[in-house]
Design a protein around this motif. Structure first.
Motif, PDB file in Angstrom:
ATOM      1  N   SER A 149     159.363 -12.950  24.533  1.00 14.47           N
ATOM      2  CA  SER A 149     159.369 -14.108  23.898  1.00 14.47           C
ATOM      3  C   SER A 149     159.079 -13.566  22.522  1.00 14.47           C
ATOM      4  O   SER A 149     159.201 -13.950  21.302  1.00 14.47           O
ATOM      5  CB  SER A 149     158.815 -15.464  24.243  1.00 14.47           C
ATOM      6  OG  SER A 149     159.660 -15.578  25.419  1.00 14.47           O
ATOM      7  N   SER A 150     157.547 -13.080  22.339  1.00 10.99           N
ATOM      8  CA  SER A 150     156.852 -12.607  21.191  1.00 10.99           C
ATOM      9  C   SER A 150     157.626 -11.641  20.606  1.00 10.99           C
ATOM     10  O   SER A 150     157.317 -11.530  18.963  1.00 10.99           O
ATOM     11  CB  SER A 150     155.395 -12.331  21.475  1.00 10.99           C
ATOM     12  OG  SER A 150     155.208 -10.843  22.332  1.00 10.99           O
TER      13      SER A 150
ATOM     14  N   LYS B  67     160.561 -11.652  19.646  1.00  2.00           N
ATOM     15  CA  LYS B  67     161.557 -12.323  18.945  1.00  2.00           C
ATOM     16  C   LYS B  67     161.091 -12.533  17.561  1.00  2.00           C
ATOM     17  O   LYS B  67     161.677 -12.830  16.416  1.00  2.00           O
ATOM     18  CB  LYS B  67     162.099 -13.377  19.281  1.00  2.00           C
ATOM     19  CG  LYS B  67     162.997 -13.094  20.871  1.00  2.00           C
ATOM     20  CD  LYS B  67     163.487 -14.617  21.547  1.00  2.00           C
ATOM     21  CE  LYS B  67     163.941 -14.214  22.865  1.00  2.00           C
ATOM     22  NZ  LYS B  67     164.084 -15.327  23.607  1.00  2.00           N
ATOM     23  N   THR B  68     159.798 -12.718  17.558  1.00  2.06           N
ATOM     24  CA  THR B  68     159.237 -13.082  16.093  1.00  2.06           C
ATOM     25  C   THR B  68     158.722 -11.851  15.429  1.00  2.06           C
ATOM     26  O   THR B  68     158.327 -11.988  14.130  1.00  2.06           O
ATOM     27  CB  THR B  68     157.837 -13.840  16.470  1.00  2.06           C
ATOM     28  OG1 THR B  68     156.849 -13.122  17.127  1.00  2.06           O
ATOM     29  CG2 THR B  68     158.075 -15.093  16.975  1.00  2.06           C
ATOM     30  N   CYS B  69     158.807 -10.559  15.733  1.00  2.00           N
ATOM     31  CA  CYS B  69     158.651  -9.465  15.227  1.00  2.00           C
ATOM     32  C   CYS B  69     159.457  -9.005  14.272  1.00  2.00           C
ATOM     33  O   CYS B  69     160.702  -8.741  14.775  1.00  2.00           O
ATOM     34  CB  CYS B  69     158.274  -8.363  16.146  1.00  2.00           C
ATOM     35  SG  CYS B  69     156.785  -8.579  17.302  1.00  2.00           S
TER      36      CYS B  69
END
Length: 192
Positions: free
Chosen positions: A73-74, A76-78
């Motif tokens: 999930s994290s 996706k923010t990169c």
């Protein structure tokens, strides 16, 4: 007469075991302690689990799956592949080994216990490597599948060492500079 398994009893056992593993480690936790905290008899535990290692494996598989899902999930923010790769390395070498007071060391402790007769399945390792492989493929499309697999294996093997070192409290942890260096090296190779 066949005993009917109850979900709430199994859950009470795993919750009690998780708490005790966190407090006393794998070798410091005994089946009677788990049974007492769960409110069941020691014999009843064996209706649900074949061994203490089976209990730990059940807990650990869920624990690792939750952490990997959080990592996915994290990612996706990169915004860049470089940041994704760095996030994967940082999670595997810094965040996961420290999570939940170094819970992951319990499996290392269990598997390295002298004289253990309990069998361990490699299914968890294979599953984690496959998850890492997919994450790596998403940020390193220029590498071959075999190279993604090799990096996933490397990440997981080093994870074991960092998990053990976290447990030692004065042990070596990966530094952000080392992670940057390795990520840059991988990207330089991919671009070559």
């Amino acid at each position: 007469m066949v005993q009917v398994k109850k979900v709430e009893v199994e859950q009470a056992i795993t919750v009690a075991a998780y708490e005790l593993f966190m407090e006393h480690g794998y070798s410091g936790t005994k089946i009677p302690q788990i049974a007492k905290r769960a409110g069941v008899s020691s014999a009843n535990i064996y209706v649900y689990f074949g061994s203490k290692l089976d209990i730990l494996t059940s807990i650990y598989e869920k624990w690792f799956a939750e952490h990997l899902e959080g990592l996915k999930s994290s990612l996706k923010t990169c915004p860049t592949p470089q940041e994704k790769l760095k996030k994967i390395f940082t999670s595997m070498w810094l965040d996961f080994p420290a999570a939940d007071n170094g819970f992951c060391n319990n499996l290392i402790e269990a598997l390295s216990a002298k004289g253990t007769k309990e069998k361990y399945s490699s299914n968890l390792r294979v599953s984690v490597e496959q998850s890492l492989d997919k994450m790596l493929a998403s940020c390193l499309p220029g590498l071959k599948a075999s190279q993604h697999k090799a990096i996933a294996t490397f990440l997981l093997m080093a994870f074991d060492g960092y998990a053990l070192n976290h447990h030692l409290h004065d042990g070596k942890q990966a530094s952000p500079e080392e992670i940057d260096f390795l990520c840059n090296m991988i990207f330089a190779y991919e671009g070559a």
